[in-house]
Design a protein around this motif. Structure first.
Motif, PDB file in Angstrom:
ATOM      1  N   TYR A  32       1.770   9.016  -9.763  1.00 23.21           N
ATOM      2  CA  TYR A  32       0.487   8.323  -9.621  1.00 23.21           C
ATOM      3  C   TYR A  32       0.108   7.595 -10.914  1.00 23.21           C
ATOM      4  O   TYR A  32      -0.328   6.438 -10.886  1.00 23.21           O
ATOM      5  N   ASP A  35       0.854  -1.181   0.000  1.00 26.05           N
ATOM      6  CA  ASP A  35       0.000   0.000   0.000  1.00 26.05           C
ATOM      7  C   ASP A  35       0.894   1.236   0.000  1.00 26.05           C
ATOM      8  O   ASP A  35       1.774   1.375   0.860  1.00 26.05           O
ATOM      9  N   VAL A  36       0.671   2.115  -0.972  1.00 29.85           N
ATOM     10  CA  VAL A  36       1.521   3.298  -1.107  1.00 29.85           C
ATOM     11  C   VAL A  36       0.677   4.556  -1.105  1.00 29.85           C
ATOM     12  O   VAL A  36      -0.487   4.561  -1.530  1.00 29.85           O
ATOM     13  N   ALA A  37       1.259   5.631  -0.606  1.00 32.56           N
ATOM     14  CA  ALA A  37       0.591   6.936  -0.573  1.00 32.56           C
ATOM     15  C   ALA A  37       1.570   7.993  -1.052  1.00 32.56           C
ATOM     16  O   ALA A  37       2.790   7.795  -1.026  1.00 32.56           O
ATOM     17  N   ILE A  38       1.014   9.103  -1.500  1.00 29.91           N
ATOM     18  CA  ILE A  38       1.829  10.211  -1.992  1.00 29.91           C
ATOM     19  C   ILE A  38       1.490  11.469  -1.211  1.00 29.91           C
ATOM     20  O   ILE A  38       0.321  11.841  -1.092  1.00 29.91           O
ATOM     21  N   PHE A  47       1.886  -2.292  -6.504  1.00 28.95           N
ATOM     22  CA  PHE A  47       1.526  -1.181  -5.633  1.00 28.95           C
ATOM     23  C   PHE A  47       0.012  -0.997  -5.600  1.00 28.95           C
ATOM     24  O   PHE A  47      -0.645  -0.985  -6.641  1.00 28.95           O
ATOM     25  N   ASN A  48      -0.535  -0.850  -4.400  1.00 27.76           N
ATOM     26  CA  ASN A  48      -1.946  -0.511  -4.223  1.00 27.76           C
ATOM     27  C   ASN A  48      -2.008   0.938  -3.759  1.00 27.76           C
ATOM     28  O   ASN A  48      -1.621   1.265  -2.632  1.00 27.76           O
ATOM     29  N   PHE A  49      -2.472   1.823  -4.644  1.00 28.63           N
ATOM     30  CA  PHE A  49      -2.448   3.252  -4.339  1.00 28.63           C
ATOM     31  C   PHE A  49      -3.557   3.624  -3.361  1.00 28.63           C
ATOM     32  O   PHE A  49      -4.736   3.374  -3.614  1.00 28.63           O
ATOM     33  N   ILE A 104       2.165   4.460 -11.319  1.00 25.96           N
ATOM     34  CA  ILE A 104       1.722   3.418 -10.390  1.00 25.96           C
ATOM     35  C   ILE A 104       0.480   2.717 -10.922  1.00 25.96           C
ATOM     36  O   ILE A 104       0.378   1.481 -10.903  1.00 25.96           O
ATOM     37  N   ILE A 105      -0.482   3.493 -11.411  1.00 23.16           N
ATOM     38  CA  ILE A 105      -1.733   2.936 -11.934  1.00 23.16           C
ATOM     39  C   ILE A 105      -1.472   2.144 -13.226  1.00 23.16           C
ATOM     40  O   ILE A 105      -2.031   1.064 -13.438  1.00 23.16           O
TER      41      ILE A 105
END
Length: 466
Positions: free
Chosen positions: A158, A144-147, A169-171, A161-162
Motif C-alpha cells: 500500500y 483501480d487496485v485493491a488489496i 494505480f488508484n487505491f 502504491i501511494i
C-alpha cells in the motif's frame, strides 16, 4: 500460464518498441551528421553504422537498458543510457584507431553523430515520460487496485502504491474478513469491507487489479478467492509473505505442464552468461597485456626475497562448488593447501617482506587474471575461500554455499565495501556473505563495471588485510 504468456508478450512488445525507436534515432542522427557536414553516404560509413548498431545493441542488453524500470529510477535509466553511448563511442573510436582506419572518417561527423544521438535518445525518453505524466494527471491510464489482507506485506505494498504516483494505480482499499482484534494493531480504518465485497467489485469491473497479501498458511482461503475470481477479467497477483528476500531469481518456469518457481538459481544464465563472459575475457586479456612488466618485476622480487616458487596454486571452490586451482603470487614462506589452512593475522611470521607489501596492496591476486581467462573465475564475483574455510563456514552461516551460484571473482561487492581480509569472528564472515548474496541477487553487467572502478579507488587495501 496463459496470463503469464500474455504479460510476457506485452513486455516484449514494449521493449521491442524502445529498441526500434533507438535504432531509428541512431540512423537518423547519423544521416543528419553526414548531411550537415556535406559528406556522401559511402560503403565505409555504412560499415561504421552497422558496427555501431551492433555494439550499441550488445551494450544495451548488457546494461539492461530495456528492462522494466521501476518508478523513481528514471534518472538511473538516463545514466545507463549515457554510459552505454559513451562506451559505444569509446569502442568504435578505439576500433577505428587500432585498425588504422580513423583517417578515413571525419572526426567531426563521428563526434557530432554520437553527440546528436545521445541528446536525441535522452529527449525522446523525457518526452515519453512527460506524455505518461500528462495522461496520469488527466485520469487516463489509471487502474483501480485493491488489496486482500491487512497484513504487514499488504501495508508495505500500500505504501509503495501511494508513494509511486506514476504507477497509475488508484487505491480502492483493503478487504479482510478478520475481526479487528486479530489484526495486531494494523490501521483498520483502511479496511473497506470483507473479501466477498472485493470479489464483488472485481466481478462488476470496478477494480482492475487485486493483490492477495494473506499469509501463505491460509492456502485454502487463497485458493477459494482465486476460484471465485476465475470468471472475471481482473488481474490477480499474490504477494507471498515468506522467502522473498532469499530468492535468487524468483523466476517462473515450467517442466512440461508443471509450473515451477526458482528459489536458488544463478542470475547469470542464457545471454547474460555470454555478456559476462565476453566482459571477463576482454578485460582479463587486456589486463594481462598491460600488467606483464609488473608481473616480471614482482616475480623477480619474490625470487630474490625468499626461496620457493613465484606462483602459488591453492584449491578453492568455484562455480557450483567445484574445486579449482586459484593462482596467486607467493607471499608466504609456506604454501598451505591442506584440510587445515590458518588465515594470515597481524604480524604473521609466515609472511615474507615482499609478501607483506603484495598482500596489503592485493597485488598477490593479479595472476588470477589467468584464472579468469581460462574460465575458472570472473573479474567480479564473491572472493573464493580456501576449501578448509568453506567446509567450516558452510555449517555456521546460513545460505553460505549460495555464493557459489556464480563464478568467484578477483574483486567483489563485499571487498569494495570493506569486508575483505581476515575473518576472525563469525559476524565478519556473515557480513561478507550478506554482501556476496546481495550481488548475486541483483547482478548486472553495469554493477560489475561499477565494482571494478570502486576497486581501483578503494578495493586494493583494507584494515583487516595481513
Amino acid at each position: 500460464m496463459d496470463a503469464q504468456k500474455a504479460l510476457d508478450v506485452e513486455k516484449d512488445s514494449y521493449t521491442f518498441l524502445y529498441r526500434l525507436i533507438d535504432i531509428l534515432i541512431i540512423i537518423i542522427c547519423f544521416n543528419s551528421a553526414l548531411i550537415l557536414y556535406g559528406e556522401d553516404f559511402s560503403k565505409d560509413y555504412l560499415i561504421v553504422l552497422i558496427f555501431t548498431l551492433l555494439v550499441y545493441s550488445y551494450l544495451s542488453e548488457s546494461f539492461q537498458l530495456y528492462r522494466s524500470w521501476r518508478v523513481g529510477k528514471f534518472s538511473r535509466m538516463i545514466g545507463s543510457l549515457c554510459l552505454v553511448k559513451l562506451f559505444c563511442f569509446f569502442i568504435v573510436a578505439s576500433s577505428l584507431f587500432l585498425l588504422k582506419e580513423s583517417e578515413s572518417y571525419s572526426r567531426i561527423i563521428i563526434v557530432g553523430w554520437f553527440s546528436l544521438s545521445i541528446i536525441s535518445l535522452m529527449t525522446w525518453r523525457y518526452l515519453a515520460k512527460w506524455v505518461k505524466s500528462i495522461r496520469r494527471r488527466s485520469g487516463l491510464g489509471f487502474q483501480d487496485v485493491a488489496i486482500v489482507g491487512l497484513t504487514s506485506t499488504g501495508i508495505n505494498l500500500y505504501r509503495e502504491i501511494i508513494k509511486n504516483y506514476e504507477l497509475g494505480f488508484n487505491f480502492v482499499g483493503f478487504f479482510d474478513d478478520r475481526e479487528p482484534k486479530r489484526l495486531g494493531g494494523m490501521q483498520t480504518n483502511l479496511i473497506e469491507g470483507d473479501v466477498n465485497e472485493a470479489v464483488a467489485l472485481a466481478k462488476s469491473g470496478k477494480i482492475q487489479k487485486l493483490y492477495i497479501c494473506l499469509p501463505m498458511v491460509a492456502e485454502k482461503r487463497i485458493a477459494d478467492i482465486i476460484e471465485q475470481l476465475g470468471n472475471t477479467t481482473v488481474d490477480v497477483l499474490i504477494t507471498p509473505d515468506f522467502l522473498l528476500k532469499n530468492l535468487m531469481q524468483a523466476r517462473i518456469g515450467s517442466v512440461g505442464d508443471v509450473d515451477t518457481i526458482s528459489v536458488f538459481e544463478s542470475p547469470v544464465n542464457g545471454m547474460r552468461r555470454f555478456y559476462k563472459r565476453t566482459f571477463d575475457v576482454l578485460f582479463s586479456f587486456t589486463a594481462i597485456l598491460a600488467l606483464t612488466p609488473i608481473f616480471l618485476v614482482i616475480g623477480a622480487a619474490i625470487k630474490l626475497n625468499s626461496p620457493g616458487a613465484v606462483i602459488f596454486k591453492q584449491d578453492r571452490y568455484g562455480l557450483d562448488g567445484r574445486k579449482i586451482k586459484v593462482w596467486k603470487f607467493r607471499s608466504m614462506s609456506v604454501t598451505e593447501n591442506s584440510d587445515v589452512v590458518t588465515q594470515a593475522t597481524k604480524g604473521d611470521a609466515r609472511i615474507t617482506t615482499v609478501g607483506a607489501f603484495l598482500r596489503k596492496t592485493s597485488l598477490d591476486e593479479l595472476p588470477q587474471f589467468f584464472n579468469v581467462l581460462f574460465g575458472d573465475m570472473s573479474v567480479v564475483g564473491p572472493r573464493p575461500h580456501a576449501v578448509a574455510h568453506n567446509e567450516e563456514y558452510r555449517k555456521l552461516v546460513t545460505y553460505y554455499m549460495l555464493r557459489h551460484k556464480v563464478l568467484p571473482g578477483i574483486t567483489g561487492w563485499a571487498q569494495v565495501n570493506g569486508w575483505r581480509g581476515e575473518t576472525d569472528t563469525l559476524d565478519k564472515m556473515e557480513k561478507r556473505i550478506e554482501y556476496d548474496l546481495a550481488y548475486i541477487r541483483n547482478w548486472t553487467l553495469w554493477w560489475d563495471v561499477k565494482i571494478v572502478f570502486m576497486t581501483i579507488f578503494k578495493g586494493f587495501v583494507g584494515k583487516n588485510v595481513y
